[in-house]
Motif scaffolding. Structure first.
Motif, PDB file in Angstrom:
ATOM      1  N   ARG A  72     -14.539  -3.727  26.485  1.00 51.94           N
ATOM      2  CA  ARG A  72     -14.501  -2.266  26.331  1.00 51.94           C
ATOM      3  C   ARG A  72     -13.530  -1.651  27.333  1.00 51.94           C
ATOM      4  O   ARG A  72     -12.802  -0.704  26.999  1.00 51.94           O
ATOM      5  N   LEU A  73     -13.498  -2.196  28.551  1.00 51.48           N
ATOM      6  CA  LEU A  73     -12.536  -1.716  29.540  1.00 51.48           C
ATOM      7  C   LEU A  73     -11.113  -1.974  29.053  1.00 51.48           C
ATOM      8  O   LEU A  73     -10.243  -1.090  29.121  1.00 51.48           O
ATOM      9  N   GLY A  74     -10.862  -3.189  28.562  1.00 53.55           N
ATOM     10  CA  GLY A  74      -9.539  -3.513  28.037  1.00 53.55           C
ATOM     11  C   GLY A  74      -9.166  -2.624  26.859  1.00 53.55           C
ATOM     12  O   GLY A  74      -8.018  -2.181  26.729  1.00 53.55           O
ATOM     13  N   ARG A  75     -10.133  -2.355  25.985  1.00 48.85           N
ATOM     14  CA  ARG A  75      -9.890  -1.464  24.844  1.00 48.85           C
ATOM     15  C   ARG A  75      -9.455  -0.086  25.310  1.00 48.85           C
ATOM     16  O   ARG A  75      -8.481   0.492  24.796  1.00 48.85           O
ATOM     17  N   THR A 123       0.512  -1.878  42.470  1.00 53.76           N
ATOM     18  CA  THR A 123       1.691  -1.365  43.140  1.00 53.76           C
ATOM     19  C   THR A 123       2.534  -0.584  42.156  1.00 53.76           C
ATOM     20  O   THR A 123       3.053  -1.152  41.201  1.00 53.76           O
ATOM     21  N   PRO A 124       2.679   0.713  42.345  1.00 59.89           N
ATOM     22  CA  PRO A 124       3.477   1.486  41.406  1.00 59.89           C
ATOM     23  C   PRO A 124       4.949   1.175  41.538  1.00 59.89           C
ATOM     24  O   PRO A 124       5.404   0.701  42.582  1.00 59.89           O
ATOM     25  N   THR A 125       5.711   1.470  40.464  1.00 59.95           N
ATOM     26  CA  THR A 125       7.158   1.294  40.544  1.00 59.95           C
ATOM     27  C   THR A 125       7.754   2.435  41.351  1.00 59.95           C
ATOM     28  O   THR A 125       7.163   3.482  41.504  1.00 59.95           O
ATOM     29  N   LYS A 165      -3.195 -10.061  27.321  1.00 57.85           N
ATOM     30  CA  LYS A 165      -2.710 -10.924  28.408  1.00 57.85           C
ATOM     31  C   LYS A 165      -1.962 -10.118  29.443  1.00 57.85           C
ATOM     32  O   LYS A 165      -2.065 -10.400  30.649  1.00 57.85           O
ATOM     33  N   MET A 166      -1.210  -9.108  29.028  1.00 59.24           N
ATOM     34  CA  MET A 166      -0.532  -8.270  30.007  1.00 59.24           C
ATOM     35  C   MET A 166      -1.546  -7.554  30.896  1.00 59.24           C
ATOM     36  O   MET A 166      -1.343  -7.418  32.111  1.00 59.24           O
ATOM     37  N   LEU A 167      -2.636  -7.100  30.302  1.00 59.37           N
ATOM     38  CA  LEU A 167      -3.682  -6.463  31.102  1.00 59.37           C
ATOM     39  C   LEU A 167      -4.311  -7.467  32.068  1.00 59.37           C
ATOM     40  O   LEU A 167      -4.638  -7.128  33.218  1.00 59.37           O
ATOM     41  N   ASP A 168      -4.460  -8.710  31.623  1.00 57.85           N
ATOM     42  CA  ASP A 168      -4.979  -9.753  32.501  1.00 57.85           C
ATOM     43  C   ASP A 168      -3.994 -10.079  33.613  1.00 57.85           C
ATOM     44  O   ASP A 168      -4.398 -10.345  34.754  1.00 57.85           O
ATOM     45  N   MET A 199     -19.384   0.014  39.734  1.00 56.81           N
ATOM     46  CA  MET A 199     -18.490  -1.078  40.122  1.00 56.81           C
ATOM     47  C   MET A 199     -17.112  -0.516  40.456  1.00 56.81           C
ATOM     48  O   MET A 199     -16.736   0.546  39.969  1.00 56.81           O
ATOM     49  N   PRO A 200     -16.333  -1.221  41.289  1.00 52.58           N
ATOM     50  CA  PRO A 200     -14.980  -0.761  41.621  1.00 52.58           C
ATOM     51  C   PRO A 200     -14.134  -0.602  40.361  1.00 52.58           C
ATOM     52  O   PRO A 200     -14.272  -1.342  39.402  1.00 52.58           O
ATOM     53  N   GLN A 201     -13.241   0.369  40.384  1.00 56.47           N
ATOM     54  CA  GLN A 201     -12.364   0.613  39.258  1.00 56.47           C
ATOM     55  C   GLN A 201     -10.917   0.315  39.650  1.00 56.47           C
ATOM     56  O   GLN A 201     -10.556   0.368  40.831  1.00 56.47           O
ATOM     57  N   LEU A 202     -10.101   0.007  38.654  1.00 55.89           N
ATOM     58  CA  LEU A 202      -8.670  -0.172  38.864  1.00 55.89           C
ATOM     59  C   LEU A 202      -7.935   0.966  38.179  1.00 55.89           C
ATOM     60  O   LEU A 202      -8.273   1.319  37.044  1.00 55.89           O
ATOM     61  N   PRO A 203      -6.927   1.532  38.840  1.00 52.82           N
ATOM     62  CA  PRO A 203      -6.109   2.515  38.136  1.00 52.82           C
ATOM     63  C   PRO A 203      -5.302   1.819  37.049  1.00 52.82           C
ATOM     64  O   PRO A 203      -5.023   0.620  37.136  1.00 52.82           O
ATOM     65  N   MET A 204      -4.947   2.540  36.017  1.00 50.59           N
ATOM     66  CA  MET A 204      -4.148   1.954  34.952  1.00 50.59           C
ATOM     67  C   MET A 204      -3.203   2.997  34.383  1.00 50.59           C
ATOM     68  O   MET A 204      -3.635   4.089  33.994  1.00 50.59           O
ATOM     69  N   ASN A 205      -1.922   2.678  34.382  1.00 52.13           N
ATOM     70  CA  ASN A 205      -0.929   3.479  33.676  1.00 52.13           C
ATOM     71  C   ASN A 205       0.261   2.576  33.367  1.00 52.13           C
ATOM     72  O   ASN A 205       0.301   1.412  33.778  1.00 52.13           O
TER      73      ASN A 205
END
Length: 226
Positions: A169-172, A224-226, A207-210, A1-7
């Motif tokens: 699990r993704l959120g974790r 969109t990165p800062t 909620k922030m992740l949502d 499945m498609p993934q989202l970057p996270m930082n």
């Protein structure tokens, strides 16, 4: 499945952009006030507060007219008696695979719980997967990440119990990574400290992740990165 970057930069940008949706915070504060921050669906007033919040959040669950049955109230009370004790109280980053597997079953039962009578057909429709995910978040805001149809489809290709467990699990994994980057631990207290860093004090990390998922997927803005 498609993934989202996270930082951390991506999340901060999304959360600050999402802050423009003032009504989201207003209806959440109303719900927290009505439940004193300790939701207990054994309390009829808390079930009513949850219904008001779900509808304000766009779930469109019909309110019964005087004299009509109240499937939502009865169904939620029965589900709570059966499953309420199974909902963990620990932080999202502390969930185990056993937790998420059990949560998939809790979600499946809640999504199938009677919610509203259709006057046209006389049938009772179920709560459904989006409202169930939002309700679980409302019951455990520091533990469980909600979703909507677009987010579930994009990230998991389904909205069943297995997909819901995968979403937690993704959120974790996201939560653990972000807290580690910020040199914080996995507990709720650490997540609240992280919310201070992000500039959204007291906002639950799930909620922030949502917020991030909503802007990137549902609103179609993309990360969109800062």
């Amino acid at each position: 499945m498609p993934q989202l970057p996270m930082n951390q930069d991506l999340l901060i940008t999304a959360v600050r952009r999402f802050a423009q949706y003032k009504r989201v915070d207003e209806i959440w504060h109303d719900y927290v006030f009505a439940t004193a921050g300790r939701p207990d669906l054994a309390e009829p007033a808390h079930r009513k507060a949850l219904l008001r919040w779900l509808n304000a959040a766009g779930c469109r669950i019909r309110y019964p007219k005087p004299g009509e049955p109240d499937p939502f109230d009865e169904g939620l009370a029965a589900w709570w008696r059966s499953r309420g004790a199974d909902l963990p109280h620990r932080a999202l980053a502390e969930l185990t695979d056993a937790d998420t597997d059990a949560l998939g079953d809790c979600f499946t039962e809640l999504a199938g719980t009677p919610a509203a009578l259709s006057p046209a057909t006389g049938r009772v429709r179920a709560l459904g997967p989006t409202a169930a995910a939002k309700a679980l978040h409302a019951l455990r805001p520091h533990t469980l990440m909600p979703w909507d149809e677009a987010i579930a489809a994009h990230l998991h290709g389904a909205r069943d119990g297995a997909a819901y467990a995968a979403h937690q699990r993704l959120g974790r994994d996201w939560a653990a990574r972000l807290l580690s980057e910020a040199r914080l631990g996995p507990r709720i207290e650490d997540a609240l400290a992280f919310a201070e860093v992000v500039g959204r004090p007291a906002r639950p990390l799930p909620k922030m992740l949502d917020d991030y998922c909503y802007l990137a997927i549902t609103a179609g803005a993309g990360p969109t990165p800062t």
